[in-house]
Scaffold this active site. Sequence first.
Site, short mmCIF file in Angstrom:
data_model
loop_
_atom_site.label_atom_id
_atom_site.label_comp_id
_atom_site.label_asym_id
_atom_site.label_seq_id
_atom_site.Cartn_x
_atom_site.Cartn_y
_atom_site.Cartn_z
N SER A 1 0.79 -1.22 0.00
CA SER A 1 0.00 0.00 0.00
C SER A 1 0.82 1.28 0.00
O SER A 1 1.59 1.52 -0.92
CB SER A 1 -0.97 -0.04 1.17
OG SER A 1 -1.90 0.99 1.05
N HIS A 2 0.68 2.07 1.07
CA HIS A 2 1.36 3.37 1.10
C HIS A 2 2.84 3.27 1.43
O HIS A 2 3.56 4.26 1.39
CB HIS A 2 0.67 4.27 2.13
CG HIS A 2 0.73 3.72 3.52
ND1 HIS A 2 -0.06 2.66 3.93
CD2 HIS A 2 1.50 4.03 4.58
CE1 HIS A 2 0.21 2.38 5.19
NE2 HIS A 2 1.16 3.20 5.61
N ASP B 1 -3.00 6.16 -3.39
CA ASP B 1 -1.80 5.55 -2.80
C ASP B 1 -1.30 4.40 -3.67
O ASP B 1 -1.76 4.21 -4.79
CB ASP B 1 -2.09 5.08 -1.37
CG ASP B 1 -3.04 3.91 -1.32
OD1 ASP B 1 -3.85 3.76 -2.27
OD2 ASP B 1 -2.99 3.12 -0.36
N LYS C 1 -11.70 0.00 0.80
CA LYS C 1 -11.77 1.42 0.52
C LYS C 1 -11.38 1.61 -0.95
O LYS C 1 -10.75 0.74 -1.54
CB LYS C 1 -10.89 2.22 1.46
CG LYS C 1 -9.45 1.76 1.60
CD LYS C 1 -8.80 2.48 2.78
CE LYS C 1 -7.31 2.20 2.90
NZ LYS C 1 -7.01 0.98 3.65
N ASP D 1 -6.40 2.32 -2.97
CA ASP D 1 -7.58 2.30 -2.12
C ASP D 1 -7.75 3.58 -1.31
O ASP D 1 -8.77 3.77 -0.66
CB ASP D 1 -7.61 1.05 -1.21
CG ASP D 1 -6.39 0.89 -0.35
OD1 ASP D 1 -5.48 1.73 -0.44
OD2 ASP D 1 -6.32 -0.12 0.39
N ARG D 2 -6.75 4.46 -1.33
CA ARG D 2 -6.88 5.70 -0.56
C ARG D 2 -7.11 6.89 -1.48
O ARG D 2 -6.80 6.84 -2.66
CB ARG D 2 -5.61 5.97 0.24
CG ARG D 2 -5.32 4.92 1.27
CD ARG D 2 -4.26 5.43 2.19
NE ARG D 2 -3.84 4.43 3.14
CZ ARG D 2 -3.08 4.69 4.19
NH1 ARG D 2 -2.66 5.92 4.41
NH2 ARG D 2 -2.74 3.73 5.02
N ASP E 1 -1.71 1.14 -3.79
CA ASP E 1 -2.63 0.12 -4.31
C ASP E 1 -4.01 0.68 -4.66
O ASP E 1 -4.94 -0.09 -4.92
CB ASP E 1 -2.75 -1.04 -3.31
CG ASP E 1 -3.29 -0.59 -1.97
OD1 ASP E 1 -3.09 0.58 -1.59
OD2 ASP E 1 -3.92 -1.42 -1.27
C1 VG1 Z 1 -2.96 2.33 8.33
C2 VG1 Z 1 -4.13 3.26 8.54
C3 VG1 Z 1 -5.42 2.48 8.52
C4 VG1 Z 1 -5.52 1.70 7.21
C5 VG1 Z 1 -4.29 0.84 7.03
C6 VG1 Z 1 -4.26 0.14 5.70
O1 VG1 Z 1 -2.91 1.39 9.38
O2 VG1 Z 1 -4.00 3.98 9.74
O3 VG1 Z 1 -6.49 3.36 8.68
O4 VG1 Z 1 -6.66 0.88 7.19
O5 VG1 Z 1 -3.11 1.64 7.11
O6 VG1 Z 1 -4.32 1.06 4.66
P1 VG1 Z 1 -1.93 1.54 10.64
O7 VG1 Z 1 -2.10 0.28 11.42
O8 VG1 Z 1 -0.54 1.73 10.06
O9 VG1 Z 1 -2.38 2.77 11.35
V1 VG1 Z 1 -3.51 0.75 3.23
O10 VG1 Z 1 -4.08 1.80 2.12
O11 VG1 Z 1 -1.89 1.07 3.76
O12 VG1 Z 1 -3.71 -0.84 2.93
CO CO Z 2 -3.66 1.32 0.30
#
Ligand code: VG1
Ligand code: CO
Length: 543
Positions: free
Chosen positions: A113-114, A277, A376, A281-282, A279
């Site tokens: 993801s991010h 982001d 998302k 989803d954001r 993947d």
């Molecule tokens: C983070 C975000 C959370 C989100 C998760 C996955 O998690 O705070 O809201 O659902 O990333 O998003 P954490 O545990 O690091 O706070 V993604 O778009 O990185 O799959």
């Molecule tokens: Co993501």
Amino acid sequence: MQIERIEVTPFGGQSPGTSGLRKKTRVMMEPHYLAAFVQSIWSAIDGVSGKTLILGGDGRYFNAEAIQLILRMAAASGAARVVVGQGGILSTPAASHLIRKRGADGGIILSASHNPGGIDEDFGIKFNGANGGPATAAVTDRMVVASQAIDHYLMLDTPDYSIDLVGQGKIGEMSVEIVDPVADYAEMLEELFDFDKIRGLFAGGFRMAFDAMHAVTGPYATEVIERRLGAAPGTVMNGTPQVDFGGRHPDPNPIWAHALMDVMYQENGPDFGAVSDGDGDRNMIVGPSQYVSPSDSLAILAANAHLAKGYRAGLAGVARSMPTSRAVDRVAAAMDMPCYETPTGWKFFGTLLDDGRVTLCGEESAGTGSDHVREKDGLWAVMLWLNILAETGKGVGDIMSSHWATFGRNYYTRHDYEAVEVDRANAVMDGLRAQLGMLAGQTFAGRTIDAADEFSYVDPVDGSTASAQGLRLSFEGGGRIVFRLSGTGTQGATLRVYIEDFINDKNALDGDVQVMLEPMIALADRLARITELTGRDGPDIRS
Ligand code: VG1
Ligand code: CO
């Protein structure tokens, strides 16, 4: 073609966090490491024999190799069919949609993801179930148990399968189908939104900037925004996916998305800006010289979703993750619909969506989505915004001001302290946890704490529970501070501090967030002793 049985010993630490298993890429590339985890996924879902899976990823470094490995392992364990995004590409929401559309038994999405990508950065793998949503905690718990007991995995001895062209084929007995990663997803968006209206907006000179951050949304945004909606060529910035995302974090916050911020804060810039982001989803939304906090965006979308084609019947209810600001709660109360508070991570929304209790969900971390998929969905949120702008004829700034004038404003910021030594981050959390029982009723700097607890959750649909989901301090008058440790990092610990205050004074709705929240920010530091225990003089990211 022969099925090989390869002996392994457990690796340890193969424990999915907030969203799948994330590790340094080099760890994932260690011999047998990824294979052992994939076999553990098979174990957790009672095998893949006879099943149909969707497979794709965000295109980061090692994506292509991981796809080949999973295809060989699915074939070795008797999967009936695997549907793969062409070139190994599928955004997370597109994968969720394909699982649902095809009635598949589940899917594997390769993404961190991010988190940044590259051989020295991060790689990730997550499993989604038949509803299209992230594996529930019960399933990920079974993965962990299986990974701790694993002694072998199965792999078909077969050459790489070409995933570059759309079409059908076979690996051993297993059918393989390569599909266009964008087409089905774009078609779904056309059903949900008034494309004609939005086309009219662009035809009338409306200008937009979408930063794909060299990540997976490039091809999706180009197809939808430029080709189907007629936005000017160049509207999509950084639209060519790269294995290392151009060396940056594909994280939609004002720091990592500064390229978009610069475009949106220039004089005579575009009318609307957005960024997704790694993947897809954001989403982060930016108006002309105006950052829209994701929590406000969720509230605004909840208040206005009925303006878009797919949501005209209204919303059944809304849900937000616990640290997300309570702006959306005010909308739900005014519109007389239920509002649920869940732990961080999309997997907790699944039962509420499946049960029809909520239509819209969101997180403060720039994640918004609806019951159209079980993830998302970044581009979906951008489309809903565009639909609202087209329908109302208003600009982003006007929509925000009138929203605050109606509901009051939940000033909100998240402060992240990244890569903190694990012991120090734990000391912050433990220190605060130890005080929780004594804080309610106390007044600090003129603010009285009315409740202090550690969030735990009972799913109202299936009764499953989740504990230790963050420390919460709520203040009289609507202020709140939340502390939790991230479950997506791969290095040290990331401390997240979420600070919120509610203001309903008509003359104080346009303030600077960091200035308005200054007293609460200072209080967070004082109560949790962040500066003292972490040795940091400030957060790495304020979003
Ligand atoms: C983070 C975000 C959370 C989100 C998760 C996955 O998690 O705070 O809201 O659902 O990333 O998003 P954490 O545990 O690091 O706070 V993604 O778009 O990185 O799959
Ligand atoms: Co993501």
